[in-house]
Design an enzyme around this catalytic site. Structure first.
Site, PDB file in Angstrom:
ATOM      1  N   GLU B 156       0.863  -1.186   0.000  1.00  0.00           N
ATOM      2  CA  GLU B 156       0.000   0.000   0.000  1.00  0.00           C
ATOM      3  C   GLU B 156       0.894   1.230   0.000  1.00  0.00           C
ATOM      4  OE1 GLU B 156      -3.073   0.165   3.036  1.00  0.00           O
ATOM      5  OE2 GLU B 156      -2.777   2.330   3.275  1.00  0.00           O
ATOM      6  N   GLU B 161      -2.319  11.318   3.269  1.00  0.00           N
ATOM      7  CA  GLU B 161      -3.348  11.124   4.290  1.00  0.00           C
ATOM      8  C   GLU B 161      -3.278  12.333   5.209  1.00  0.00           C
ATOM      9  OE1 GLU B 161      -4.131   6.754   5.591  1.00  0.00           O
ATOM     10  OE2 GLU B 161      -1.974   7.071   5.584  1.00  0.00           O
TER      11      GLU B 161
END
Lengths: 618, 277
Positions: B156, B161
């Site tokens: 990932e 974020e």
């Protein structure tokens, strides 16, 4: 300027233009303006900044503020310490004061007042802010209820529109009371103005962000309230601040219908027509608006018709009002209802705004309404109802400590017009006594009455004066031998007498029975004759006797007529209170020939009851 | 929280880099000189189209619902494909909106899985983040083989974020076997006196067989080299792209009464490039 802007520009703009913008970065036009006022951002860092003064608020503890060199933020040299007094401290009930400068400062380059603070215990600072200059304080900004803890933390009070603060003297002020009656201390340090990029997304509103529509009239005024200002703080949470109306630029779309001034005071000046009142802060239109739908001249509430002696009035221009403690109790904490009462051409009207519930109190003294039968109130809901409104009306008696409530439904068709409510006490179930009435409380049951006007609030006795006598006329006591009777059950009448000859009168005359007694009724009197069955010589008589009764006549005369015709009238006092018996000296009718009386006549107005019409001796 | 770094390396990212660096100098007095590269666009979505339209079905699919255990993170939101949660704004942007309805939340998560995946290259998005405690927006990638090998074996790459309670900090992270969940390889980048929800910012990774570079506004703030991975380096197969706004969950914590809703992530474009010689 920062890289973020570049990234956006890069997408759309060729490099050459970007470079030109870059040049602008070095020499901004703002820097070329002459600076009239110092732009010193520091208020208190390790001591008073240049030109800073302190003044304690009246009634506050004058010694609440001091400079502290022991408890400071980040071990700096000094901080500001504030000692909040205990409740009831004779020297001052709270801590409060203003830090202001002698000369104005230009704070337009900053967007927040920041400081570090801690307290000796977790506490809520009632009010802190800036913009209080001990004068007009035009651009005041505050935060209510600022939570402080026992550790140093940074606090931010945003400036809604920095361009307004080009000449500001109010650097900081505070007003803080004890917690649960107990005093404590708090410290503030590094108090200064800053330009922060970490506060964002300002949201401003008038009327709490609502778009309101109101019917109004020429002469009606109100002040735009519900001014809101929210900033998102560096922690992502929203902080509400209280800002002065002067940060808002108010505008009317149609000043010929409604004007608005710099404080948000709206005055309806014309119409019929609409005007939208909006506002902006820093050039950006804010949430909320007021659309004034002027109906032109004011539509007054219907004129009350009750006789004054049957009324106890709370609020009316038609009657004298009893003493009233208040027409709006502002009952906290849940009441939102405000008052914007107004007067149009001498007519005072109550105007309840932001309505949820409101109470009127008239407890000193209370009202003894035992002789009254009804509560009357006229209501006008100026916004357009889309569903039925339900107005609950509670009447409270302080003596028996009881109350009764009725709920009136007001339909959409009844909005924007006066609705008269007449509520019998019998419908106020629970109101078992009404000798000490003290309050009337209104509640918006369906929560859709934004505001309403009220007028002619009074208690009254509906026992309207009856239009028919309840009792028969008094029985005559004179001896028949001394009487020549025209109309009476007690005596033999002149034979052939016509009590309703056709003289072209509008009066409707007939004989009715009152308690079994024949009574002559003349309804809608203009005039009415009586033809005697034969000419009468009454020269031996001394009086004309009459019993008459009327609740609504304001003029009444009786005439004797002899051939010629010769007639003379005698004025009777009306209306009557019950039956009036009168003996009119026959001399009053001169020059009527008393030896040859052929007719009687009545003129005037109203509905008249007559009985026992006769001539008599002494 | 992970260390916040203002990274200082001297390299040149691509053709505009010299100009970029000059600009950057206004805020940061360092210069980055990255070697010149020639990127060729392989995939993009500019989100042009009428307001209210769902994202292009030839490029994006939806994750719907609450996943397994709040998508593995105890997230609160339920993802939908409703226009109120995800649609074009008619001005060239895609808007993902997190909506509060009582104590329930809806939002959206879109992905290119099955439609587009690429091994190596540059991946970027120009976007403005939502804000407020408990908001968790992300622009990220997953290995295409997730269906067969599972997570974290698939790998990932979290390009961006953000925790809504820190609207000035973004995080770049990779999760792989042996370094996932609460123990990934990650670094943060903070804006000085600014925040990511007031203007558009460009978030990008440049990825080759030996390393992944993380950029904010073309400023390299993190390089993760294959040699430093504490576990297997799984970034050698095609990855697909995801965009979402989560509410609550282990990473960000829960929204509070003071969290403003609705919250929007506004994406101007997403692009992918391959390096050409």
């Amino acid at each position: 300027m920062n890289t973020n802007i570049l990234v956006k520009l890069k997408k759309y703009i060729p490099a050459g233009i970007v470079l030109m913008l870059l040049m602008g970065c070095e020499r901004e036009l703002d820097e070329l303006k002459p600076v009239i006022f110092p732009d010193n951002p520091e208020v208190f860092i390790d001591g008073f900044s240049a030109g800073l003064n302190y003044a304690a608020f009246g009634g506050s503890l004058p010694t609440a503020f001091d400079v502290d060199t022991r408890e400071t933020w980040n071990n700096s040299k000094a901080s500001m310490r504030f000692d909040v007094p205990n409740a009831g401290d004779p020297e001052g009930a709270y801590a409060g004061g203003v830090f202001f400068t002698d000369a104005s400062r230009d704070l337009s380059g900053y967007n927040a007042l920041t400081f570090w603070a801690k307290a000796s215990q977790s506490a809520v600072l009632d009010l802190v802010g800036f913009g209080n200059d001990l004068g007009a304080s035009k651009y005041q900004v505050t935060i209510s209820g600022l939570n402080v803890s026992t550790s140093w933390k940074k606090y931010i009070i945003p400036i809604p529109d920095p361009s307004k603060l080009s000449t500001e003297r109010g650097m900081f002020f505070y007003s803080v009371g004890p917690v649960d009656g107990k005093g404590y201390s708090f410290w503030i340090d590094e108090l200064k103005f800053e330009k922060l990029g970490t506060i964002a997304h300002p949201q401003f509103g008038i009327l709490s962000g609502q778009n309101q529509v109101e019917t109004a009239f020429i002469g009606v005024s109100k002040t735009i309230g519900g001014l809101t200002s929210i900033f998102n703080m560096p922690t992502g949470v929203n902080q509400e601040i209280n800002i002065a109306p002067a940060y808002f630029e108010f505008e009317s779309s149609n000043p010929s219908v409604a004007s608005v001034d710099a404080t948000g005071y709206v005055m309806v000046t014309g119409g019929p027509g609409d005007a939208a009142i909006t506002a902006s802060v820093g050039g950006e239109t804010v949430d909320g608006s007021l659309t004034v739908q002027s109906q032109g001249e004011f539509q007054h509430a219907p004129d009350p018709t009750q006789p004054a002696e049957n009324v106890i009035s709370i609020f009316s221009n038609a009657y004298p009002n009893v003493p009233v403690n208040y027409y709006n109790g502002y009952w906290q904490p849940y009441q939102t209802t405000g008052s914007a009462d107004f007067e149009v051409t001498g007519d005072h009207v109550l105007h309840y705004t932001d309505f949820n519930f409101v109470g009127i109190e008239f407890s000193s003294p209370t009202i003894n309404a035992s002789a009254m039968t009804h509560l009357h109130i006229d209501i006008f809901i100026p916004n357009i109802l889309t569903t039925n409104a339900r107005l609950s009306i509670e009447v409270v008696d302080f003596g028996a400590d009881v109350s009764g409530t009725v709920t009136s439904t007001i339909t959409p068709a009844q909005s924007q017009q006066w609705v008269s409510l007449d509520i019998p006490f019998s419908e106020l179930s629970g109101l078992s006594a009404r000798t000490n009435l003290a309050q009337i409380i209104f509640v918006d049951v369906n929560n859709n009455i934004a505001n309403f006007y009220a007028d002619n609030i009074y208690f009254y006795n509906e026992a309207t004066t009856p239009s028919v006598p309840a009792t028969a006329a008094p029985a005559p006591t004179h001896s028949a031998a001394n009487v020549i009777s025209v109309f009476s059950d007690a005596y033999t009448q002149i034979a052939g007498t016509n009590v309703n000859p056709g003289w072209g009168q509008a009066t409707v005359t007939e004989i009715v029975q009152v308690q079994g007694n024949n009574t002559l009724r003349m309804a809608g009197l203009n005039y009415q004759g009586i033809e005697l069955g034969s000419s009468q010589d009454v020269s031996e008589m001394q009086f004309l006797h009459l019993d008459f009764w009327t609740s609504n006549s304001t003029a009444l005369s009786v005439y004797l007529i002899s051939p010629g015709p010769v007639e003379t009238g005698y004025t009777l006092t009306v209306p009557t209170s019950g039956w009036t018996s009168i003996d009119i000296p026959l001399s009053s009718f001169s020059p009527v020939d008393l030896t040859d009386v052929i007719q009687l006549k009545f003129d005037g107005n109203g509905d008249i009851y007559l009985d026992n019409i006769y001539f008599r001796k002494n | 929280m992970n260390t916040t770094v203002i990274f200082k390396r001297i390299r040149i990212p691509f053709i505009l880099a010299a100009l970029m660096a000059f600009f950057s100098g206004f805020e940061r007095d360092d210069f980055q000189k990255l070697e010149e590269r020639n990127w060729q666009e392989t995939w993009s979505d500019d989100f042009d189209g009428p307001a209210g339209q769902l994202p292009d079905a030839t490029k994006w699919t939806f994750d719907i619902g609450t996943g397994d255990g709040g998508w593995g993170n105890a997230e609160l939101q339920s993802y939908t494909n409703r226009p109120e949660n995800v649609s074009l704004d008619g001005e060239g942007n895609l808007v993902i909106t997190a909506i509060q309805d009582g104590n329930r939340f809806t939002s959206a998560r879109i992905k290119t899985q099955g439609l587009f995946a690429q091994q190596y290259g540059r991946f970027e998005a120009l976007m403005k983040t939502p804000y407020g405690p408990g908001l968790w927006p992300a622009f990220w990638m997953l290995g295409e083989n997730i269906e067969t090998v599972g997570w974290p074996q698939c790998g990932e790459i979290d390009i961006m974020e953000l925790r809504g309670q820190e609207p000035h900090i973004i995080h770049g992270t990779i999760h792989g076997p042996g370094y996932s969940g609460g123990n990934p390889i990650t670094k943060s980048y903070a804006l000085a006196n600014n925040r990511f929800d007031v203007d558009f910012h460009l978030f990008a990774v440049e990825w080759d067989e030996d390393k992944i570079d993380f950029f904010v506004d073309d400023y390299l703030y993190q390089r993760i080299e294959r040699s430093v991975a504490p576990g297997e380096w799984v970034y050698n197969q095609p990855f697909f792209i995801l965009l979402n706004v989560a509410v609550g969950g282990n990473y960000v914590g829960f929204p509070t009464a003071d969290t403003p809703f609705p919250q929007k992530m506004i994406i101007d474009y997403v692009k992918a490039y391959q390096l050409v010689d």
